[in-house]
Every structure is written in structure tokens, then in C-alpha cells.
Design an enzyme around this catalytic site. Structure first.
Site, PDB file in Angstrom:
ATOM      1  N   ALA A 114      48.765  35.570  52.328  1.00 46.13           N
ATOM      2  CA  ALA A 114      47.793  36.641  51.975  1.00 46.13           C
ATOM      3  C   ALA A 114      48.065  36.876  50.571  1.00 46.13           C
ATOM      4  O   ALA A 114      48.795  37.603  50.159  1.00 46.13           O
ATOM      5  CB  ALA A 114      48.453  37.930  52.595  1.00 46.13           C
ATOM      6  N   ALA A 115      47.434  35.916  49.916  1.00 48.03           N
ATOM      7  CA  ALA A 115      47.826  35.711  48.395  1.00 48.03           C
ATOM      8  C   ALA A 115      47.180  36.381  47.279  1.00 48.03           C
ATOM      9  O   ALA A 115      47.953  36.480  46.096  1.00 48.03           O
ATOM     10  CB  ALA A 115      47.416  33.978  48.162  1.00 48.03           C
ATOM     11  N   PRO A 139      46.388  39.139  44.672  1.00 47.78           N
ATOM     12  CA  PRO A 139      45.616  38.463  43.459  1.00 47.78           C
ATOM     13  C   PRO A 139      45.990  37.101  42.822  1.00 47.78           C
ATOM     14  O   PRO A 139      45.661  36.577  41.850  1.00 47.78           O
ATOM     15  CB  PRO A 139      45.352  39.588  42.530  1.00 47.78           C
ATOM     16  CG  PRO A 139      46.726  40.250  42.657  1.00 47.78           C
ATOM     17  CD  PRO A 139      47.010  40.283  44.029  1.00 47.78           C
ATOM     18  N   GLY A 180      49.788  36.853  42.163  1.00 49.45           N
ATOM     19  CA  GLY A 180      50.846  36.633  41.446  1.00 49.45           C
ATOM     20  C   GLY A 180      51.942  35.925  41.821  1.00 49.45           C
ATOM     21  O   GLY A 180      52.762  35.290  41.258  1.00 49.45           O
ATOM     22  N   ASP A 209      42.955  33.796  51.411  1.00 50.30           N
ATOM     23  CA  ASP A 209      42.608  35.199  51.562  1.00 50.30           C
ATOM     24  C   ASP A 209      41.292  35.340  52.349  1.00 50.30           C
ATOM     25  O   ASP A 209      40.627  34.420  52.547  1.00 50.30           O
ATOM     26  CB  ASP A 209      42.467  35.790  50.153  1.00 50.30           C
ATOM     27  CG  ASP A 209      42.658  37.487  50.139  1.00 50.30           C
ATOM     28  OD1 ASP A 209      43.660  37.897  50.034  1.00 50.30           O
ATOM     29  OD2 ASP A 209      41.701  38.082  50.258  1.00 50.30           O
ATOM     30  N   ASP A 227      53.563  37.462  52.369  1.00 53.18           N
ATOM     31  CA  ASP A 227      53.706  38.823  51.671  1.00 53.18           C
ATOM     32  C   ASP A 227      52.859  39.598  52.247  1.00 53.18           C
ATOM     33  O   ASP A 227      51.321  39.551  51.753  1.00 53.18           O
ATOM     34  CB  ASP A 227      53.431  38.531  50.265  1.00 53.18           C
ATOM     35  CG  ASP A 227      53.659  39.792  49.501  1.00 53.18           C
ATOM     36  OD1 ASP A 227      54.720  40.399  49.574  1.00 53.18           O
ATOM     37  OD2 ASP A 227      52.893  40.057  48.580  1.00 53.18           O
ATOM     38  N   CYS A 259      55.631  45.266  50.389  1.00 52.28           N
ATOM     39  CA  CYS A 259      56.091  46.288  49.274  1.00 52.28           C
ATOM     40  C   CYS A 259      55.882  47.934  49.940  1.00 52.28           C
ATOM     41  O   CYS A 259      55.524  48.739  49.303  1.00 52.28           O
ATOM     42  CB  CYS A 259      54.988  46.567  48.256  1.00 52.28           C
ATOM     43  SG  CYS A 259      53.459  46.295  48.719  1.00 52.28           S
TER      44      CYS A 259
END
Length: 447
Positions: free
Chosen positions: A262-263, A265, A267, A286, A332, A385
């Protein structure tokens, strides 16, 4: 509210806040206003501070204002004007009270009529005479914290259940502090020492990150996006804790194939590529075309295009679509983002417990799908996050229950963070290192 063209940051702030209250995204709305108006650097900072400050402290400001407007019908923009006046008066040290009053009354004049101006003047002077209500009047501790730190009660209750009231209070204090700038050094192009020297020469104050090996903490008024180091592709703007999931992947010279599921933007995709050997590749997934373009743009800026491929794919469909096995997989996962409240203050009002529970199901399905293409000796890292157990420990527990051929391994980081912890996962809370909140868990196939 009258339609008024102005470059006064206080008028622009009230107009922006009114549109945000009606459903506009704060960052997009703010960027649009800044682009449309030629503002000095000081006025741009004031506008940004007012918009994000009022959003961040909305529940506190509402509590303070309520006794003075009880029973009165207010237009949206008048409420936002009074909130911005209270915010400047109570929370900005450099703006004296008389200036706040005079400027706020002037904004009322410009955007409203004489009745509005009299009303705003009367309310401000009444608050000045009577003083603001004290948080101590609120008996319930959760409600008191909610009002004092402007965070919904449901979120405080959920955190309190797993962490206790003292830890929650420390987290709440941290999320209302302004975030600092931090960057990740592009190891393919420079060393942290070289980048540090270049930024110092440009007038930035630079320190090594205490959290991430490739991270630097930047102090200075100008955004580092204007620096030579950024333009040369030597750095990526990234929070320190967001650098940890790739550290936990333990990418080394033996890793040839990596997957970022789930890459956007990009980073973390570019961070993986920076640590791969010259013949290593990372595939970034994505579901949105425009987000895949962002990954490609980031890869190009950093000189990593040859090592990064992108593919439009729903990560849940990995098993039936991807035929290769991968040495390293980063999941992520899409999450509630409740670890990012310092940077995205409105998230606190937009999310609900139902959203969190729905996201946990999505996270589990993505993690399960990705695990099916992990090579026998590979490592898979799951990160979010957010700081809620429903999206973190509970997802991990369910994944291990559903996939007995996998085992959880201790998360490793370059700086050996929380070395004395007894659990394999790593929780980073906003008050631990003054960074974003993050969660990391690592997995391997069972021997």
C-alpha cells in the site's frame, strides 16, 4: 458573510475555516487560498497558524465560548471569528489582547454588517470582564481531558482502557505540540554527514535523529523543501517514526525482491530502494492511478526509478495476481491515522470507533493476502500510523491465529528503540520521542 477579496490573513483564516466547517479539506483549502493571494512569509505563517490552531483546539474554544453565546443563533463565520480571536488571545504569546480585539472587530466589520460588529465587540468585552470557564469545573476526568486537549471522549476512553490515564494525558499533551521538520537521507546519493553539512551551510540547524538512522531533525523558519539538498534529491521529507517500518524489514545485500503493498505516495518505497543492492527491485502497489504517479515522481526525484516498479492492484488480490515470491514485504496498511494528530488535527473529529473496526477488517485481509507471497526466508512487516489496539495488536493476534505457519519476531530498529520492552511488536506513541505515533510488527514463516 460578505464576499470580500482581501490579503488580510485574519479575514482569509475566517473564510477558510468557514469553508472547512462546511466540508472542505483544510490542507487543500489552505493551499488554494495561499496560491490565490500574494502573502508575505509572516502573513502566510499567521494564516496557517490560525486555521490549524482553531481546528486543533476546536473543543476547547467551544467550551470557552459557550457561556457567552448560550441561546444565541450564530452564523458559521461569526463563530469561527470568535474562535480565532480566543485562539490568538489565549494561545499565541506574541499577539497582545488589544490587537486581537481590534483586528477581530475589524474582520467583523469587513465580513458582516454593523449589527455583527456590535455583537462581536460585546462578546469579546464580556469575556474580558468575566474571564473564561475553568476546566476544573468539569468533574468527569475523561470529559475534562476531552475539552482541555480537544480530543473526542470515545478516543480518550479507548486509549485509557489499554494505556491508563497518565499515559493518555502525556499523549494528549504531545499531540497539541507543533511537529518539527525531519528528513530522511537518500543513501544512494549521500551520507547523513554530507547532507547535514550542506543544510548547515544553507542556514538550517540540523541534528541527527534519535529515532531513525537515516533521519535528520531540521530547525529553521524555511521549509526544507526549498533547500538545495531537497532539489538535488538527497533527502525526503518524512517523520522520524515513519522511517522505522523499513528499518524493521532489515533490507541487506541479499535482498533482491521487495514488495510494498500500500505504497503511495512512495516515502517507504523509496526508502526500501535506497537500501537495496544495485540489482534489487521493489514493486509498489496502489489502487489509484494518480497515486502511482506520485510514487514514480518521488522515485525520479531521488534517482531510484530503475529499482522501483509500480502496479495498480488492490492488495487483497495479491495471491491471484502476483506469481513471484518476495524476500521482504511491507504492509503499511490503510488506517485511521490517529497517530498523526499533530500534523492532521481534523482527523480527531472525523473518525469514529465504527471506522476503526471497519479498517481493522481491511488491514487483516491485506496482511493475510500479502503473506501468501513471502519467500520461505523472508521478513514481512506490518505497520500503521495509529495508536489504537483494534488496528494494531488485535490485527496481529488475529493474523497469527488464522495463519499458524507464521510466527511473530521481535521488531529490530537501528537505534534499538525501547530495548527493554518484553513484547515483539514496537509501539511508538507521540510523547515517546515527539514524533508521530506508529505501530510495527514483524513476521517470518514458522521453522
Amino acid at each position: 458573510m460578505k464576499k470580500v477579496q482581501s490579503d488580510n490573513p485574519r479575514i482569509l483564516a475566517v473564510q477558510t475555516l468557514s469553508r472547512v466547517k462546511e466540508g472542505a479539506y483544510s490542507n487543500l483549502q489552505l493551499n488554494q487560498v495561499i496560491k490565490k493571494n500574494e502573502l508575505s512569509l509572516a502573513n502566510r505563517h499567521l494564516l496557517t497558524n490560525l486555521v490549524y490552531g482553531v481546528i486543533q483546539h476546536r473543543l476547547t474554544l467551544a467550551y470557552w465560548l459557550q457561556p457567552f453565546i448560550a441561546g444565541k443563533k450564530l452564523d458559521n463565520w461569526v463563530r469561527e471569528l470568535l474562535y480565532s480571536a480566543l485562539y490568538q488571545w489565549q494561545m499565541l504569546d506574541k499577539v497582545p489582547k488589544h490587537a486581537v480585539f481590534n483586528e477581530s472587530i475589524e474582520v467583523a466589520k469587513k465580513l458582516g454588517h454593523s449589527g455583527t460588529t456590535k455583537f462581536v465587540t460585546a462578546i469579546l468585552h464580556q469575556i474580558d470582564r468575566q474571564g473564561l470557564p475553568d476546566f476544573k469545573q468539569i468533574k468527569d476526568p475523561v470529559e475534562r481531558l476531552s475539552v482541555e486537549y480537544s480530543v473526542p471522549t470515545w478516543l480518550i476512553s479507548e486509549l485509557e482502557e489499554s494505556l491508563g490515564l497518565d499515559k493518555v494525558t502525556a499523549i494528549l499533551q504531545a499531540i497539541n505540540q507543533a511537529p518539527h521538520q525531519s528528513v530522511r537521507v537518500n543513501l544512494k546519493k549521500a551520507t547523513p554527514r554530507e547532507v547535514r553539512q550542506l543544510l548547515t551551510e544553507e542556514g538550517y540547524e540540523v541534528e541527527a535523529s534519535p529515532v531513525a538512522a537515516e533521519g535528520l531533525v531540521i530547525k529553521g523558519k524555511n521549509s526544507v523543501v526549498h533547500s538545495k539538498a531537497y532539489k538535488l534529491g538527497l533527502i525526503t521529507i518524512q517523520d522520524e517514526s515513519a522511517m522505522l517500518p523499513v528499518e524493521a524489514l532489515q533490507v541487506n545485500e541479499q535482498v533482491k525482491q521487495a514488495l510494498d503493498v500500500a505504497a503511495a505516495p512512495g516515502g517507504k518505497t523509496t526508502q526500501i530502494a535506497e537500501n537495496l543492492p544495485a540489482d534489487g527491485q521493489v514493486l509498489a502497489l496502489d489502487i489509484h492511478d494518480h497515486k502511482l504517479k506520485l510514487i514514480e515522481q518521488n522515485a525520479e526525484r531521488l534517482g531510484l526509478s530503475e529499482q522501483i516498479q509500480v502496479k495498480k492492484l488492490d492488495a487483497r488480490k495479491i495471491p491471484e495476481t502476483l506469481t513471484e515470491k518476495y524476500d521482504r514485504i511491507l504492509v503499511d496498511a490503510p488506517c485511521s491515522g490517529l497517530g498523526l494528530l499533530r500534523r492532521k488535527p481534523e482527523i480527531r473529529y472525523e473518525k469514529s470507533l465504527a471506522d476503526v473496526e471497519s479498517l481493522a477488517k481491511l488491514q487483516l485481509s491485506i496482511l493475510s493476502a500479502a503473506s501468501q507471497v513471502l519467500s520461505q526466508n523472508g521478513i514481512m512487516v506490518y505497520s500503521t500510523c495509529t495508536i489504537l489496539p483494534q488496528e494494531n495488536d488485535q490485527v496481529v493476534a488475529q493474523f497469527l491465529a488464522d495463519n499458524p505457519d507464521f510466527e511473530q519476531i521481535p521488531v529490530q530498529t537501528s537505534k534499538n528503540l525501547k530495548a527493554d520492552r518484553t513484547e515483539a511488536a514496537l509501539h511508538i506513541y507521540p510523547d515517546d520521542y515527539q514524533t508521530d505515533g506508529f505501530f510495527l510488527a514483524a513476521f517470518k514463516h514458522r521453522e
